[in-house]
Every structure is written in C-alpha cells, then in structure tokens.
Design a protein around this motif. Structure first.
Motif, mmCIF file in Angstrom:
data_model
loop_
_atom_site.group_PDB
_atom_site.id
_atom_site.type_symbol
_atom_site.label_atom_id
_atom_site.label_comp_id
_atom_site.label_asym_id
_atom_site.label_seq_id
_atom_site.Cartn_x
_atom_site.Cartn_y
_atom_site.Cartn_z
ATOM 1 N N THR A 682 0.814 -1.220 0.000
ATOM 2 C CA THR A 682 0.000 0.000 0.000
ATOM 3 C C THR A 682 0.843 1.263 0.000
ATOM 4 O O THR A 682 0.339 2.342 -0.307
ATOM 5 N N GLN A 683 2.106 1.137 0.390
ATOM 6 C CA GLN A 683 3.007 2.293 0.358
ATOM 7 C C GLN A 683 4.378 1.827 -0.060
ATOM 8 O O GLN A 683 4.938 0.896 0.520
ATOM 9 N N ALA A 684 4.922 2.484 -1.083
ATOM 10 C CA ALA A 684 6.220 2.080 -1.609
ATOM 11 C C ALA A 684 7.343 2.574 -0.708
ATOM 12 O O ALA A 684 7.219 3.589 -0.022
ATOM 13 N N VAL A 783 8.109 1.045 3.599
ATOM 14 C CA VAL A 783 7.141 0.222 2.898
ATOM 15 C C VAL A 783 6.014 -0.156 3.853
ATOM 16 O O VAL A 783 6.227 -0.313 5.069
ATOM 17 N N ALA A 784 4.808 -0.286 3.338
ATOM 18 C CA ALA A 784 3.652 -0.688 4.149
ATOM 19 C C ALA A 784 2.789 -1.628 3.334
ATOM 20 O O ALA A 784 2.744 -1.548 2.096
ATOM 21 N N LEU A 799 9.516 -5.665 4.672
ATOM 22 C CA LEU A 799 8.140 -5.889 5.117
ATOM 23 C C LEU A 799 8.098 -7.233 5.809
ATOM 24 O O LEU A 799 8.573 -8.240 5.256
ATOM 25 N N TRP A 800 7.535 -7.304 7.017
ATOM 26 C CA TRP A 800 7.577 -8.565 7.741
ATOM 27 C C TRP A 800 6.412 -8.727 8.706
ATOM 28 O O TRP A 800 5.770 -7.767 9.109
ATOM 29 N N ILE A 801 6.191 -9.994 9.047
ATOM 30 C CA ILE A 801 5.201 -10.369 10.048
ATOM 31 C C ILE A 801 5.961 -10.816 11.292
ATOM 32 O O ILE A 801 6.906 -11.598 11.202
ATOM 33 N N SER A 802 5.532 -10.333 12.439
ATOM 34 C CA SER A 802 6.221 -10.671 13.687
ATOM 35 C C SER A 802 6.249 -12.174 13.904
ATOM 36 O O SER A 802 5.287 -12.892 13.587
ATOM 37 N N ASP A 803 7.353 -12.675 14.456
ATOM 38 C CA ASP A 803 7.439 -14.107 14.713
ATOM 39 C C ASP A 803 6.648 -14.536 15.941
ATOM 40 O O ASP A 803 6.643 -15.710 16.300
ATOM 41 N N VAL A 804 5.973 -13.579 16.607
ATOM 42 C CA VAL A 804 5.066 -13.952 17.703
ATOM 43 C C VAL A 804 3.634 -13.982 17.211
ATOM 44 O O VAL A 804 2.709 -14.229 17.982
#
Length: 919
Positions: A682-684, A783-784, A799-804
C-alpha cells in the motif's frame, strides 16, 4: 500326656480365622481396583512410548534447525602461511581466495614511571586520586585530570541522572536495642523472598546495622546494605540500582523491635553525564540517549534459550529477537541491529543504532522523542550474552563539536578536566576515579589493577633497590590507549611510554588497486564473505587464504539429518508394530495418528521443493525412500549432485522463495509455513533525496551542513568549486563520519540521497550553516502493506510479520524494491530441513498430534490415580471402610460362636459330671 492349645494349631476363637476371612473378602473387593491399576500401567506404557517418539522428533528438529540456520553447505579454509595468519569460517562463506600482506599487528599501550623508587612501599605520587581511562581516546580525548574532591569510582559518560537502589528506613533507633531472642526480618529483594535472622543480643545502632548486614549477607550475598541514615534510623537498601532494583519488607519480629513499618521501594534509574553542555565551537548536536553494557566475548553463540532482549525506547516497550547462530563481536552487533530494526511494536524513530565501542561493549543510541530520549533494558534471555543487566538505563545526552586542543572543565564536567585531541567522536566511554590509598607504589598499583579500568598495573622490581610502576592496557589498538595525568606522578619523574598502542594492518592486493584495513584486535571480518582472518605475524610476502567447499563435511551433515529422520521412523515402527502370528500389538498399535506421522516425515523429505536452484526433489541428490520405509542416503550421488550445482543442493534444504517482480525473500523462521501468499503493498519504499544544490557551482565561501538524526557533519566549500568537487568533498566527509548519505552530480548541481530506505535515512541539508542558510529536510517512506491478509510491519524496504504472530506467515520477511506497489504474490519454500522443523513444531503445538496424545494419556493416568485412591479409601477408611465393616461383622460372628462354644463346653461338663455321679 502333653496338650496342645487351639491357638498353637492356628485355630481362632469361635473356630474361625477372622483375619484370613477378611483378607480373602478384601482381595475379592480389590479385583476392580486391580483392573484399574492394570489399565493405568497400560496407559503409562503408551505414554512412555509416545515420549520416546517425541524425544526422537526433538533430535530431528535440532538437526534440521542447524541446517536451516547455519546452511547445508560447508567450507574449509587453507592459509598459505599459517605462521602469519589464520582463517575462521562462519555463516555466509563461499568459495574464493584473497591475498594480503600483514603490515603490522595490533599492540597494547604501555606506560611506566620515568624514575625508579627504592622499594614497593615508597611513595610515587602526592595525589589522593587519579583519573584513569582506556575508552575516552576513542571519543577524542587526549588527557584527563580529576579534582581531588571527586568520589572514587567508575563514571559512565553522557548519563544525566544518578541511579540509586531501593531504600527503606526505620524510625530513629534508641541508643540500645535489646533482642531477647533471635529476631527475623522478612523481605523480598529484586523479586526474591527470604527471611533474615538477627542473633539475640543488646545492640547500639551501629552494632545493629552490622548484625543486620551479616544476616542479610547470609540470605542475599552482596545484594543488600544495612546502614544508619542521617536521622539515626536503620536503612535497608539494595546494592543493585535503577528501577529494576526492588525491595519489600513484609514482616518479621525485628520490625516491632526497631519500630519499622512494612513497605516497598523501587530504585531510581541512572542518568549521570560527564561531558560539556556548553557549545565550544560549531553547532550543538544532541545524539539522544546512549547506553553501553559490559565487554562481550570474542565469540557469542545465540540459541533459542538466549535470543531475546526486552527494551523500552522513548517510552515504548519492544522485544528484540536475535537470529540464532555463532557470532563474532562485529557479527553480533550486525545481528542485533537487524533485530532492533525489525522488532515490534514500532516506535518513532523506528530503531536504535547499535555499535561496538572501543572497549568491546555493545552501545545503543536512540534519537530524542520530544524533549528527551530514553532507553532502558528491562529483561530478556540475552542479557548475559550481550553483557547487560536488567534495569540498565540511559537518557538524553549532549555532545559538542569542539576545537582541537580545547580544555573543558572542571566546573562544566563536575570536577573532571578533559583535554581534547580534536573533534569529539560519537560514542560512549568511561572514566574511573581511583584512590591512590597510601600513595605507595604497591598501593597505587593495586588500586588501579582492581578498579575495573581496563588497565593492568603492577609494581616491578628492576633490580635491588630499584622499583617502578608498570601499566598496560588490557585491550589492543589505538582506541584502547591509556589516559592518565602524567603530572600526578611528578615525584617519580612522570610517565613514559614503553609501547605505543597500535592497530593491526593488512594490505590487500598489490599495485594501484591495493587497499589497507585496520583492526584493533588483529582480526578482520569482511575480507571474504563469512570468513574472519586473524593476523598472527608480520609477513614479508603475501599470504593467501583460500576457501573451498568441503563436500565431505556437507555430506556428513545431510547424512546426520537422514539418520535423525530414520531414528524417528524406526521408533514409530517399533511402537506401532503388530504381530499377526500371535495377534499381539505394541504400545501404540491402536494409534493411527502416530503411524500417519511416519508418512508425514517421508513426505517432508520426498515432496518436491519450490527451489530456484535447479534441483526440485531429494531423489535427485541421493535421498530416496526404501521399501522398508526408511530413507536411504546415496553419498556418491549426493556428492556428484553437489559438484554439479551447489546452489541446487543448498536450495533443496534452505529457506527461500520467489514471487512477483520487486519481491525478494529476506528471512523466515521455524514457525513460517510454506505456501503461496498474496502480498499487497500500500506504500512504496523510498529513499530520502534532496533537490540539487549549488547548481552551477559554489558562488562564495560557505560551510555546508548535513544532519542525520542528531549528528551534524559540516563541510567547508570554497568559491568556484564545481558540483563534482562539492560531491567529492561531501562524500569524503560523510564517509569519514559514518553518515549514510551519498552525494552525486545531478541537475547541474549536487543531489544527496540516503543509503537507507525509509524514515531511517531521513536527513537535512543547510548550504550556509554559519550564515543565513536554513535546514531543509529530505524524508523517505517505509514500505507498508499486508502479507496473506495480515497487517505487516515495514521499515525501509523490509516488510515482515512478527514471529510472535499466530498466523501461517509469522516470521516471514520480504524485501520490496523501491517504488513497488500493488497486489503481488510470493511463494515461500522452507526447504527439506525447514519442513522437518515445521513438522516437529506442528505435532508439538497445542493441537498437534503428540501434544494431544500425551496430554490425553496424562489426563487418563491422573483420572485413574484418582479412582484408585478413592477405591482404596472406601476399602480402608478406619471408620466407614469396607474392611472395617467386614471385621466388625466377622468379629461379631466370632464372638457369638465363641459364646456358643463356651455354653457347649459347660453343658458337656455338666453331663460328664452327672455321668460320673451316677456311676
């Protein structure tokens, strides 16, 4: 004739044996209980079998995780001259070679007193205290003196508030406190509750404080202090300081005796600063809060048990999780910086800067948020590895750009006078104020040696009647140069240098393209990917380090994975076996879910892998499933496949993936599930960039400033300088200052662009710092977007997803190219090793096969234990149990029979008497 009693014959009263009857009846009553015990033993056997399988799965997970974290490919290094250098292989190594000459080795700084004295008990100084440091040189300090009134101890720089321990006090004590019996004191110190006992006796206030201290030392060695405060009350305080230090006094008979009320206290965080708050020259620059720990080891291993660090940055809590692996000091700093940048929740600024100080301590620097900055270490399993303690705190700090040779203090520095060698260098150091004690040679040497200054000190006997003070830095390199005020040793002729501090130096290559590297420790990283080179001796000829692939060791590691998988398969086969001949099964024969696990293990190995390396199946490299269900390893085929394509082999076992143009795999964890996911940007990500300045060249002499965060770099530019000249001057200055901004000729002028993407690369430019210029900000965007519909965090272009997270994509990290937006896709492949790790995690998860099975067995065993115990209670309860009732019943029968027997015997006697009389 001899007679034998009925009791001797085993005949009981009334002709019956109540004990035997009750026992027989109780044995019959216990038949259902025996069946329960047999069932419990059967379930325990199943649980034991399941745990054996679980243990083998854990061994498989450990082996597979090692391959995913350290890589399947192994390398070895050869050094042409082992006497001159050594090489160590680390993560990320690849084949190649490099040649270099060892110009010089790192050396430590040495000093001694110029003149000798007659003995070790001779005085060598008239000063009561001296200032000592091995870290201030790196900050741009060439000399230090301290006021005699300064308290001895170690002072950390740029801390602006003193720390204190948790403290509680009693009312004013009487001149004599009588304890008729031992008195207790119940307290909790730093979360640990204990009871201290003070011996009986009659105490003055001072004696009571000593007695309490003795009692506390027995419970909290070195952790608490007992003193008499200014009002004459007993003061209890923790040795630990800062908000992590807590104390609660909850009770005990001593409180009544001294009039102390129960209570709790928390320590105060430290913010002491040694440094000038005055602008001496240039612009005032505030680098924010800085916090340094202790010296870290040369090599640190991070595992699942020591990978987290709990921080509070500018008032926002965050958890930092390090990637597991073995790290050099520099590598650990890089890994920690990555972990800090990617930690959640996000704060503004997005991350702290992590660096390695001259004293091999890890330093955090945080830019201000509002009017102040703060960083606090609150906990985590990585505290010991990073040489931090919970409760360590730092707050807003001030640094100044100064003229070379400036002397600062003592008023501005609280009694410290610093002589500067040039511009101050951003960083953290420490200054130790050491008491000279009796001022003798042996006393001064002992004081410096024990003061944790980074200096080794000793009294040296040169010859009979000739002694001197020998000092040496414990760390090598220019930045560990010792600072002591030579004038403090005037009566011994001052100090002279015995060895100069020196960095190690190697020159790589030859001719015009040759370049040099320096290191304070004689170890060089980055010369080759994943290789650390250590200089051992100066070399007259080039030393060549060659790194080659070690196919044998690589095969050994893959074979170890196969063996671990076969161990699981063998255990499952044994525990689920069924013998049709005699119709007997094993402990887990009836558990179909366990047999399914064997199928899943085989599929994790044999299923196709979405790899870009060339190979897509394990069979292509020599891993096949045999007829008996085990996995066979064809070592010859494996090494042939490895020789043909090392990237292909690596791709089969390693985490990776591919996706839409503009998406690149960065990282994943053991919990990330393989699959194809939608990625919506959604955001570069963009980099901060300025508009062109000095179009056409510099019109008049000026000073240009570039500010990144709180660090300002000023560059003097002369009239007539062309854009190319300006760009060259800027790049030289910014590079020397470590500022990650590049200058280039663009649009007829000079354009500045941040190296880092996103808000972390923001900077400001002022083309006339000393005149009428203004600061113009240039900003980048982070980035978003989302991954698999889950809101992702973004810093820069990562860009990442938390490992929790509890989603399938937890721990997945992707790099997004600059300017990329829209709906994309990405396919993540954990590889063979990663799939085996995921399988183990899945089956041991809350709803996983092994967790559900073993929890069920444990629950049934617990339930059966309750039934067995309740059954036993009903049988043996003294007042209402079955055994008691049976004994009462058969005791009554026995009594009745005994009474009838007695009557019978009497009648027989009467009849016999009558017969005798008639006769």
């Amino acid at each position: 004739m001899a007679t034998v009693s009925s009791s001797a014959l085993g005949i009981k009263a009334g002709g019956i044996d109540v004990d035997a009857i009750v026992k027989a009846l109780m044995d019959a009553e216990r038949i259902p209980q025996t069946k329960l015990k047999d069932k419990q033993a059967e379930i325990q056997q199943r649980l034991d079998a399941a745990n054996l399988i679980k243990t083998d799965f854990e061994s498989l997970r450990t082996t597979a995780s090692t391959l995913t974290n350290q890589g399947v490919l192994k390398f070895s290094a050869a050094v042409s001259d082992p006497n001159a250098a050594a090489a160590t292989i680390g993560k990320g190594a690849s084949t190649g070679s490099v040649s270099f000459v060892v110009n010089q080795l790192a050396s430590t700084h040495g000093l001694r007193t110029a003149n000798t004295v007659a003995s070790s008990s001779s005085m060598i100084t008239s000063a009561s205290t001296i200032g000592v440091s091995t870290t201030l040189t790196a900050l741009g300090v060439s000399g230090v003196t301290v006021d005699p009134s300064m308290t001895t101890g170690k002072y950390a720089t740029k801390v602006v508030q003193s720390s204190a321990g948790a403290t509680l006090s009693s009312v004013t004590l009487s001149s004599s406190t009588v304890l008729a019996t031992p008195a207790t004191l119940q307290l909790t110190v730093n979360g640990v509750a204990k009871t201290a006992t003070v011996a009986a006796g009659t105490y003055t206030p001072a004696a009571l404080a000593t007695a309490v201290q003795t009692a506390l030392d027995a419970q909290f060695p070195g952790g608490t202090k007992a003193t008499i405060d200014s009002s004459g009350g007993l003061r209890l305080s923790t040795v630990r300081e800062g908000s992590a230090a807590t104390m609660s006094v909850t009770g005990g008979s001593l409180l009544t005796s001294i009039g102390m009320a129960p209570g709790s206290a928390t320590g105060t965080d430290g913010m002491i600063k040694i440094g000038s708050s005055n602008v001496i020259s240039g612009s005032l620059s505030d680098p924010g809060a800085t916090l340094a720990g202790g010296m870290i080891a040369e090599t640190t291993t991070i595992t699942d048990s020591n990978k987290t660090l709990e921080l509070n940055i500018n008032g926002t809590a965050r958890t930092v999780t390090l990637a597991t692996g073995s790290y050099t000091r520099a590598g650990l700093v890089t890994a920690l910086q990555t972990a800090v940048n990617e930690s959640l929740p996000l704060v503004t600024p997005a991350a702290a800067t992590v660096a390695l100080d001259a004293g091999n301590t890890i330093r955090f620097t945080v830019a201000p948020s509002g009017s102040s900055a703060s960083i606090k270490v609150t906990g985590g399993t990585a505290l010991s590895a990073l040489a931090y303690t919970a409760g360590a705190t730092a707050a807003t700090a001030t640094m100044s750009s100064v003229e070379a040779g400036t002397t600062v203090g003592p008023a501005a520095l609280g009694g410290v006078t610093l002589t500067l060698s040039g511009g101050l260098r951003a960083g953290d150091g420490s200054l130790s104020v050491v008491s000279t004690g009796d001022r003798t040679l042996s006393g001064v040497a002992a004081a410096i040696a024990s003061a944790d200054t980074g200096i080794a000190a000793s009294a040296v006997k040169v010859s009979e009647g000739n002694w001197l003070l020998q000092l040496g830095s414990k760390s090598s390199g220019l930045q560990s140069r010792m600072l002591l005020d030579s004038s403090m040793f005037a009566m011994s002729g001052g100090l002279v240098e015995t060895s100069a501090a020196q960095d190690a130096k190697i020159t790589i290559g030859s001719g015009a393209g040759a370049y040099s590297m320096t290191s304070s420790s004689s170890s060089f990283s980055g010369v080759m990917p994943g290789v650390t080179v250590t200089a051992k001796a100066v070399s007259a000829t080039p030393v060549t380090v060659s790194v080659n692939r070690d196919d044998s060791l690589t095969a050994d590691n893959v074979e170890a994975l196969v063996l671990a998988a076969n161990l699981v398969l063998g255990q499952i086969k044994v525990q689920t076996a069924y013998d049709p001949t005699n119709g007997s099964g094993s402990a887990l024969t009836s558990e179909a879910g366990i047999r399914t696990l064997a199928v899943r293990v085989r599929s994790m190995v044999s299923d196709l892998v979405a790899s870009s390396g060339g190979y897509t199946s394990a069979a292509e490299i020599g891993l096949i499933t045999a007829q008996d269900g085990t996995i066979e390893f064809d070592r010859t085929k494996f090494t042939s496949a490895l020789a043909a394509s090392q990237s292909g082999v690596s791709g089969l076992f390693s985490r990776g993936g591919s996706g839409s143009p503009g998406l690149t795999f960065a990282e994943a964890t053991d919990g990330t599930s393989g699959g194809t996911y939608n990625v919506v940007i959604t955001q570069a990500a963009t980099r901060a960039a300025s508009a062109p300045v000095f179009v056409g060249g510099v019109a008049a002499d000026t000073v240009m400033g570039v500010k990144v965060g709180s660090l300002t770099t000023n560059v003097s530019l002369s009239a007539g300088a062309t854009p190319a000249m300006v760009a060259a001057s800027l790049n030289a200055a910014l590079g020397a200052a470590g500022v990650k901004v590049n200058a280039e000729v663009s649009g007829g002028g000079v354009k500045l662009t941040a190296v880092d993407y996103g808000s972390g690369g923001n900077f400001s430019v002022n083309t006339d710092v000393n005149g009428t210029g203004t600061w113009v900000a240039s900003t980048g965007t982070d980035v978003a977007g989302t991954i698999d519909g889950v809101a992702a965090a973004g810093v820069g272009r990562r860009l990442w997803i938390s490992d929790v997270s509890t989603t399938r994509v937890k721990g997945l990290k992707l790099d997004v190219d600059e300017g990329v937006t829209g709906n994309l896709t990405f396919t993540y492949s954990p590889g063979i090793a990663g799939r085996l790790v995921n399988l183990t995690n899945d089956i041991n998860a809350d709803k996983g096969t092994m967790k559900v099975l073993t929890d069920g067995y444990n629950t049934r065993i617990k339930d059966l234990t309750g039934q067995i115990d309740e059954f036993e209670r009903k049988l043996t309860d003294a007042s209402s149990g079955k055994e008691a009732k049976l004994r009462a019943q058969w005791g009554a029968v026995q009594a009745n029979l005994a009474s009838l027997q007695s009557q019978q015997d009497w009648i027989k006697g009467q009849v016999a008497a009558m017969n005798s009389s008639n006769s």
